[in-house]
Design a protein around this motif. Structure first.
Motif, PDB file in Angstrom:
ATOM      1  N   HIS A   1      -0.146  -2.830  -5.747  1.00 52.62           N
ATOM      2  CA  HIS A   1       0.116  -3.010  -4.319  1.00 52.62           C
ATOM      3  C   HIS A   1       0.063  -1.688  -3.551  1.00 52.62           C
ATOM      4  O   HIS A   1       0.730  -1.525  -2.531  1.00 52.62           O
ATOM      5  CB  HIS A   1       1.479  -3.684  -4.117  1.00 52.62           C
ATOM      6  CG  HIS A   1       1.566  -5.044  -4.764  1.00 52.62           C
ATOM      7  ND1 HIS A   1       0.889  -6.141  -4.287  1.00 52.62           N
ATOM      8  CD2 HIS A   1       2.227  -5.450  -5.886  1.00 52.62           C
ATOM      9  CE1 HIS A   1       1.140  -7.189  -5.062  1.00 52.62           C
ATOM     10  NE2 HIS A   1       1.948  -6.793  -6.042  1.00 52.62           N
TER      11      HIS A   1
ATOM     12  N   ARG B   1      -2.172  -0.647  -1.726  1.00 51.68           N
ATOM     13  CA  ARG B   1      -2.705  -0.851  -0.370  1.00 51.68           C
ATOM     14  C   ARG B   1      -1.585  -1.104   0.640  1.00 51.68           C
ATOM     15  O   ARG B   1      -1.752  -0.861   1.840  1.00 51.68           O
ATOM     16  CB  ARG B   1      -3.690  -2.018  -0.359  1.00 51.68           C
ATOM     17  CG  ARG B   1      -3.104  -3.362  -0.721  1.00 51.68           C
ATOM     18  CD  ARG B   1      -4.186  -4.440  -0.767  1.00 51.68           C
ATOM     19  NE  ARG B   1      -3.632  -5.739  -1.101  1.00 51.68           N
ATOM     20  CZ  ARG B   1      -3.344  -6.133  -2.332  1.00 51.68           C
ATOM     21  NH1 ARG B   1      -3.589  -5.305  -3.348  1.00 51.68           N
ATOM     22  NH2 ARG B   1      -2.840  -7.326  -2.561  1.00 51.68           N
ATOM     23  N   ASP B   2      -0.412  -1.588   0.149  1.00 51.94           N
ATOM     24  CA  ASP B   2       0.703  -1.847   1.062  1.00 51.94           C
ATOM     25  C   ASP B   2       1.314  -0.546   1.558  1.00 51.94           C
ATOM     26  O   ASP B   2       1.596  -0.398   2.743  1.00 51.94           O
ATOM     27  CB  ASP B   2       1.770  -2.703   0.366  1.00 51.94           C
ATOM     28  CG  ASP B   2       1.276  -4.113   0.079  1.00 51.94           C
ATOM     29  OD1 ASP B   2       0.368  -4.578   0.790  1.00 51.94           O
ATOM     30  OD2 ASP B   2       1.795  -4.744  -0.862  1.00 51.94           O
ATOM     31  N   HIS B   3       1.529   0.431   0.653  1.00 54.68           N
ATOM     32  CA  HIS B   3       2.122   1.684   1.119  1.00 54.68           C
ATOM     33  C   HIS B   3       1.096   2.548   1.844  1.00 54.68           C
ATOM     34  O   HIS B   3       1.448   3.562   2.452  1.00 54.68           O
ATOM     35  CB  HIS B   3       2.801   2.446  -0.032  1.00 54.68           C
ATOM     36  CG  HIS B   3       1.903   3.276  -0.874  1.00 54.68           C
ATOM     37  ND1 HIS B   3       1.393   2.835  -2.067  1.00 54.68           N
ATOM     38  CD2 HIS B   3       1.398   4.537  -0.696  1.00 54.68           C
ATOM     39  CE1 HIS B   3       0.627   3.770  -2.601  1.00 54.68           C
ATOM     40  NE2 HIS B   3       0.603   4.816  -1.796  1.00 54.68           N
TER      41      HIS B   3
ATOM     42  N   TYR C   1       1.188  10.925   7.256  1.00 52.27           N
ATOM     43  CA  TYR C   1       1.871   9.738   6.738  1.00 52.27           C
ATOM     44  C   TYR C   1       2.959  10.051   5.704  1.00 52.27           C
ATOM     45  O   TYR C   1       3.534   9.147   5.111  1.00 52.27           O
ATOM     46  CB  TYR C   1       0.846   8.779   6.138  1.00 52.27           C
ATOM     47  CG  TYR C   1      -0.251   8.421   7.113  1.00 52.27           C
ATOM     48  CD1 TYR C   1      -0.029   7.527   8.161  1.00 52.27           C
ATOM     49  CD2 TYR C   1      -1.517   9.007   7.004  1.00 52.27           C
ATOM     50  CE1 TYR C   1      -1.033   7.212   9.055  1.00 52.27           C
ATOM     51  CE2 TYR C   1      -2.527   8.699   7.896  1.00 52.27           C
ATOM     52  CZ  TYR C   1      -2.293   7.814   8.926  1.00 52.27           C
ATOM     53  OH  TYR C   1      -3.291   7.503   9.820  1.00 52.27           O
TER      54      TYR C   1
ATOM     55  N   ARG D   1      -0.700   1.085   4.217  1.00 50.98           N
ATOM     56  CA  ARG D   1      -0.990   0.200   5.346  1.00 50.98           C
ATOM     57  C   ARG D   1      -1.319   0.976   6.621  1.00 50.98           C
ATOM     58  O   ARG D   1      -2.274   0.658   7.345  1.00 50.98           O
ATOM     59  CB  ARG D   1       0.196  -0.732   5.599  1.00 50.98           C
ATOM     60  CG  ARG D   1      -0.092  -1.825   6.642  1.00 50.98           C
ATOM     61  CD  ARG D   1       1.170  -2.666   6.881  1.00 50.98           C
ATOM     62  NE  ARG D   1       1.651  -3.234   5.637  1.00 50.98           N
ATOM     63  CZ  ARG D   1       1.181  -4.366   5.117  1.00 50.98           C
ATOM     64  NH1 ARG D   1       0.214  -5.020   5.737  1.00 50.98           N
ATOM     65  NH2 ARG D   1       1.678  -4.822   3.997  1.00 50.98           N
ATOM     66  N   ASP D   2      -0.534   2.027   6.899  1.00 49.70           N
ATOM     67  CA  ASP D   2      -0.767   2.812   8.123  1.00 49.70           C
ATOM     68  C   ASP D   2      -2.100   3.542   8.062  1.00 49.70           C
ATOM     69  O   ASP D   2      -2.789   3.678   9.079  1.00 49.70           O
ATOM     70  CB  ASP D   2       0.375   3.810   8.341  1.00 49.70           C
ATOM     71  CG  ASP D   2       1.677   3.124   8.730  1.00 49.70           C
ATOM     72  OD1 ASP D   2       1.614   1.976   9.204  1.00 49.70           O
ATOM     73  OD2 ASP D   2       2.743   3.736   8.545  1.00 49.70           O
TER      74      ASP D   2
ATOM     75  N   ARG E   1      -4.760   2.492   6.430  1.00 55.69           N
ATOM     76  CA  ARG E   1      -5.804   1.487   6.634  1.00 55.69           C
ATOM     77  C   ARG E   1      -5.867   1.047   8.090  1.00 55.69           C
ATOM     78  O   ARG E   1      -6.947   0.771   8.629  1.00 55.69           O
ATOM     79  CB  ARG E   1      -5.550   0.283   5.722  1.00 55.69           C
ATOM     80  CG  ARG E   1      -5.759   0.587   4.255  1.00 55.69           C
ATOM     81  CD  ARG E   1      -5.736  -0.669   3.386  1.00 55.69           C
ATOM     82  NE  ARG E   1      -4.423  -1.284   3.321  1.00 55.69           N
ATOM     83  CZ  ARG E   1      -4.117  -2.454   3.880  1.00 55.69           C
ATOM     84  NH1 ARG E   1      -5.044  -3.126   4.540  1.00 55.69           N
ATOM     85  NH2 ARG E   1      -2.900  -2.952   3.764  1.00 55.69           N
ATOM     86  N   LYS E   2      -4.708   0.975   8.750  1.00 52.91           N
ATOM     87  CA  LYS E   2      -4.678   0.565  10.158  1.00 52.91           C
ATOM     88  C   LYS E   2      -5.394   1.581  11.038  1.00 52.91           C
ATOM     89  O   LYS E   2      -6.149   1.222  11.941  1.00 52.91           O
ATOM     90  CB  LYS E   2      -3.228   0.415  10.628  1.00 52.91           C
ATOM     91  CG  LYS E   2      -3.111  -0.035  12.091  1.00 52.91           C
ATOM     92  CD  LYS E   2      -1.659  -0.184  12.497  1.00 52.91           C
ATOM     93  CE  LYS E   2      -0.972   1.178  12.552  1.00 52.91           C
ATOM     94  NZ  LYS E   2       0.426   1.095  13.055  1.00 52.91           N
TER      95      LYS E   2
ATOM     96  N   TYR F   1      -8.521   4.862   3.174  1.00 51.55           N
ATOM     97  CA  TYR F   1      -8.010   4.437   1.870  1.00 51.55           C
ATOM     98  C   TYR F   1      -8.785   5.125   0.748  1.00 51.55           C
ATOM     99  O   TYR F   1      -8.194   5.644  -0.206  1.00 51.55           O
ATOM    100  CB  TYR F   1      -8.153   2.922   1.780  1.00 51.55           C
ATOM    101  CG  TYR F   1      -7.583   2.284   0.530  1.00 51.55           C
ATOM    102  CD1 TYR F   1      -6.239   1.953   0.444  1.00 51.55           C
ATOM    103  CD2 TYR F   1      -8.406   1.969  -0.543  1.00 51.55           C
ATOM    104  CE1 TYR F   1      -5.715   1.342  -0.691  1.00 51.55           C
ATOM    105  CE2 TYR F   1      -7.902   1.365  -1.684  1.00 51.55           C
ATOM    106  CZ  TYR F   1      -6.553   1.050  -1.756  1.00 51.55           C
ATOM    107  OH  TYR F   1      -6.045   0.452  -2.879  1.00 51.55           O
TER     108      TYR F   1
END
Length: 257
Positions: free
Chosen positions: A12, A14-16, A72, A18-19, A21-22, A29
């Motif tokens: 997971h 990709r969840d941490h 980040y 997220r910012d 990727r946004k 990424y």
């Protein structure tokens, strides 16, 4: 069999990110994970001054690279060096495992230092590149000659052979260094890089492929220029071996684009 160094990539992650990727999509990424790879390869620390050249090597926007590193909170900066506590932890675990393996090998061989012949051989996964048995030297010669042709063509295209390109190294200096490297490796069955035996034909293939892909020598020039600077400052003793490794790593990085 090839020795594979790796680090954990959480399901997971990709969840941490997220910012990241946004703001930057999958390009951000991808840059993050490439940067983490480079951190592992360079012992856990990268100089801040090298960030621009890393972004260039990865064909990444410099603004994006700076955001990923600084914005980040995923990396730390200490005394001008970028690091990651997670990477440092991974490297410490790898070092501990390496020491255990070395101790086991020394016990097995009565304390004798393993020879080059005992090092793992890199597996060339693209089987179309693997020459038939007995034709490895012929393949190495072909790639060496092809490299020399591209080198000569690059020299002929230059307007100022004595002009400074990187640091105080001229184009003719680069020519001599490349020729020395090719002469050093072309008749060897393999070159030792990153504690493994890399078939010489594959090493030379990577260099030729890199030049063909980029249509220039810029990244390879920079790789050996960095080694030359380190050698002149006394930080490097075996200049030839370091240049061979630097060229290999530059070409390998290019194949990941």
């Amino acid at each position: 069999m090839r020795e594979k160094n790796y680090f954990s990539h959480d399901y997971h992650s990709r969840d941490h990110l997220r910012d990241v990727r946004k703001d930057w999509g999958l390009a951000g990424y991808g840059f993050y994970w490439c940067f983490v790879e480079i951190l592992h390869e360079q012992g856990g620390y990268i100089k801040e001054s090298e960030l621009e050249s890393i972004a260039f090597d990865l064909r990444a926007e410099e603004e994006m690279a700076r955001d990923v590193v600084y914005k980040y909170g995923m990396f730390q900066v200490k005394k001008g060096r970028i690091c990651s506590s997670r990477v440092i932890e991974n490297l410490q675990k790898r070092e501990e495992l390496s020491k255990k393996r070395t101790a086991a090998a020394e016990t097995r061989w009565g304390g004798e230092k393993p020879s080059e012949d005992s090092l793992p051989i890199l597996e060339v996964t693209d089987k179309s590149l693997v020459p038939p048995d007995g034709e490895e030297q012929q393949s190495a010669n072909w790639y060496a000659d092809n490299f020399s042709k591209m080198l000569n063509r690059w020299i002929e295209e230059q307007d100022d052979l004595l002009g400074v390109t990187i640091g105080n190294i001229t184009i003719l200096d680069y020519q001599k260094m490349f020729e020395a490297i090719i002469s050093e490796v072309r008749n060897k069955p393999y070159v030792v890089i990153n504690k493994q035996r890399v078939p010489t034909y594959y090493f030379l293939y990577l260099l030729c492929s890199h030049i063909k892909r980029n249509n220039d020598f810029d990244n390879l020039n920079k790789a050996i220029s960095d080694v030359e600077k380190r050698y002149q400052s006394g930080k490097v003793k075996n200049k030839m071996q370091y240049m061979i490794s630097a060229l290999y790593n530059a070409a390998i990085l290019d194949t990941k684009q």
